[in-house]
Design a protein around this motif. Structure first.
Motif, PDB file in Angstrom:
ATOM      1  N   VAL A 144      -4.088   1.187  -3.174  1.00 61.02           N
ATOM      2  CA  VAL A 144      -3.817   1.571  -1.893  1.00 61.02           C
ATOM      3  C   VAL A 144      -5.212   1.324  -0.982  1.00 61.02           C
ATOM      4  CG1 VAL A 144      -3.814   3.639  -0.440  1.00 61.02           C
ATOM      5  CG2 VAL A 144      -2.144   3.228  -2.291  1.00 61.02           C
ATOM      6  N   CYS A 145      -6.244   1.507  -1.434  1.00 61.21           N
ATOM      7  CA  CYS A 145      -7.558   1.502  -0.468  1.00 61.21           C
ATOM      8  C   CYS A 145      -7.688  -0.168  -0.394  1.00 61.21           C
ATOM      9  CB  CYS A 145      -8.825   1.879  -1.343  1.00 61.21           C
ATOM     10  SG  CYS A 145      -8.837   3.856  -1.259  1.00 61.21           S
ATOM     11  N   VAL A 160       0.975   7.214  -6.314  1.00 59.81           N
ATOM     12  CA  VAL A 160      -0.111   8.247  -6.163  1.00 59.81           C
ATOM     13  C   VAL A 160       0.155   9.706  -5.879  1.00 59.81           C
ATOM     14  CG1 VAL A 160      -2.258   8.799  -5.253  1.00 59.81           C
ATOM     15  CG2 VAL A 160      -2.174   6.694  -5.902  1.00 59.81           C
ATOM     16  N   ALA A 202       0.697  -1.055   0.048  1.00 63.77           N
ATOM     17  CA  ALA A 202       0.039  -0.101   0.176  1.00 63.77           C
ATOM     18  C   ALA A 202       0.821   1.314  -0.106  1.00 63.77           C
ATOM     19  CB  ALA A 202      -0.939  -0.061   0.982  1.00 63.77           C
ATOM     20  N   SER A 232       2.334   1.788  -3.699  1.00 69.91           N
ATOM     21  CA  SER A 232       1.197   2.280  -4.250  1.00 69.91           C
ATOM     22  C   SER A 232       1.018   3.597  -4.180  1.00 69.91           C
ATOM     23  CB  SER A 232      -0.053   1.595  -4.301  1.00 69.91           C
ATOM     24  OG  SER A 232       0.136   0.185  -4.805  1.00 69.91           O
ATOM     25  N   LEU A 233       0.962   3.976  -2.630  1.00 68.23           N
ATOM     26  CA  LEU A 233       0.647   5.577  -2.317  1.00 68.23           C
ATOM     27  C   LEU A 233       1.875   6.219  -2.937  1.00 68.23           C
ATOM     28  CD1 LEU A 233      -1.217   7.335  -0.805  1.00 68.23           C
ATOM     29  CD2 LEU A 233       0.697   6.825   1.108  1.00 68.23           C
ATOM     30  N   LEU A 275      -4.587   4.329  -6.574  1.00 65.26           N
ATOM     31  CA  LEU A 275      -5.301   4.719  -5.402  1.00 65.26           C
ATOM     32  C   LEU A 275      -6.180   3.738  -4.981  1.00 65.26           C
ATOM     33  CD1 LEU A 275      -5.772   7.325  -3.350  1.00 65.26           C
ATOM     34  CD2 LEU A 275      -7.602   7.985  -5.061  1.00 65.26           C
TER      35      LEU A 275
END
Length: 178
Positions: free
Chosen positions: A84-85, A53, A46, A49-50, A81
């Motif tokens: 991440v979620c 973003v 995460a 990936s963040l 995004l």
């Protein structure tokens, strides 16, 4: 005069079984360690990936006024995004030992890595090695999540026997002078 008929139902019915005792089950370390490592890896994914973003947001910020970003950059940022979620939600679920979250996390990671390799966006060198290590960790974590549920169910079905030393008849006797 009271009716003492043996055929009349009593006013209060005895309960069929005593209320179940909540058994606090402590899982062995061999089971909890792979699960802990799995949700930690999900948090790392995460964070990666963040970072993507944030990079896309910086690219958007550097664009001249009035120009639109390329659609591909916007789609990649939106996809990251979503990553991440999903990684955060499944990491939380795995930490709570959810089998569904573990399976979703494993499936999503394997699907994403397979699509990345098939589309040719990544070479088959060191990234394949890292993908296999992360996939191995996630497979172990998923299997141990199932084992944890099996262990808890077995422990609740067969609670530990009371120890003989807990019996009041075997309690230590107070000293004669006390």
């Amino acid at each position: 005069m009271e009716d003492a008929s043996p055929y009349k139902a009593p006013d209060t019915l005895p309960s069929a079984a005593p209320a179940p005792i909540a058994v606090q089950v402590r899982l062995p370390t061999e089971t909890t360690r792979p699960i802990t490592i799995m949700w930690a890896v999900a948090l790392i994914l995460a964070a990666i990936s963040l970072a993507g973003v944030v990079y896309a947001a910086i690219r958007f910020a550097k664009m001249p006024e009035g120009s639109l970003p390329p659609l591909s950059v916007a789609l990649v940022a939106g996809g990251l995004l979503f990553d991440v979620c999903l990684y955060l939600a499944t990491a939380w679920g795995v930490r709570r030992r959810s089998r569904v979250a573990a399976c979703v996390l494993l499936g999503y990671y394997l699907l994403g890595q397979t699509l990345t390799f098939v589309s040719g966006q990544r070479a088959l060198g060191p990234s394949l090695f890292m993908t296999l290590i992360v996939a191995f960790v996630m497979i172990l974590g998923t299997l141990e999540t199932f084992n944890a549920h099996r262990y808890v169910a077995r422990a609740r079905q067969q609670p530990p026997r009371p120890r003989l030393s807990d019996d009041p008849a075997f309690a230590p006797k107070p000293a004669a002078g006390e």
